[in-house]
Write an enzyme that holds these catalytic residues in place. Sequence first.
Site, PDB file in Angstrom:
ATOM      1  N   ASP A  24      35.340  32.486  34.061  1.00 27.03           N
ATOM      2  CA  ASP A  24      36.418  32.933  34.938  1.00 27.03           C
ATOM      3  C   ASP A  24      36.107  32.550  36.380  1.00 27.03           C
ATOM      4  OD1 ASP A  24      37.602  34.106  32.754  1.00 27.03           O
ATOM      5  OD2 ASP A  24      36.870  36.121  33.213  1.00 27.03           O
ATOM      6  N   ARG A  25      37.132  32.416  37.162  1.00 29.34           N
ATOM      7  CA  ARG A  25      36.975  32.035  38.565  1.00 29.34           C
ATOM      8  C   ARG A  25      36.014  32.963  39.310  1.00 29.34           C
ATOM      9  NH1 ARG A  25      42.031  31.138  42.813  1.00 29.34           N
ATOM     10  NH2 ARG A  25      40.794  30.304  44.551  1.00 29.34           N
TER      11      ARG A  25
END
Length: 227
Positions: free
Chosen positions: A54-55
């Site tokens: 995930d970012r």
Amino acid sequence: MLEIVYQDEHLIAINKPHGLLVHRSKMANDATEFALQMLRDQIGRHVSPVHRLDRKTSGILLFAFEKEVEIAMHKQFQESLVEKKYLAILRGYAPDELGIDYPLAKENGNMQDAFTYFKTLQRAEIDIAFGKHQTSRYSLVEATPKTGRMHQLRRHFAHIFHPIIGDRKHGCNKQNRFFMEQFEMTTMLLHASELSFIHPVTQQKISINSTIHEEFKRVMELMKFSK
């Protein structure tokens, strides 16, 4: 410059910072930097990611140089043959250890089996009131997801009412706002710390480790976590 934590003739891994996208995404039009392109520019070679983070999750991100190796590593991830370990800071005092066996829905609504094991490494109580409580309690945990579902750790920890600090989508908005106001911290405190697998070419066991980034380290120091 990205921190390279492993490299051989076929694979390369970086320690991805919080907030960096793996590659371009229609869901994040605000981003101008991407781990994929940055690594290609840094080493002057074509690479392809073999999994995702995930970012807002930091830590080990693995890439392949050749298509055959990329396909082989994809297969290992899909068959849950890769051992992954994460560090996370959770709201509250988490159990000493727990296996979370809780199916998760895909975007199309279909349910998938999902299992996460975690153990609590340390607990902290800081002398700052939160809500009805006179102090604030947190846990540093090491999590080992046995499956690889989207947002699995984030959703599983939310399910047991110990959400990851800084998780906007699945976490506790009051806690996230508390960390912003008290500590000017908006990072999600989830870090991919270890990756172990059988090398698809050499057939040797590979174990890669990565250290936490500065924001995660700062919060650990505030809580007097020693790891």
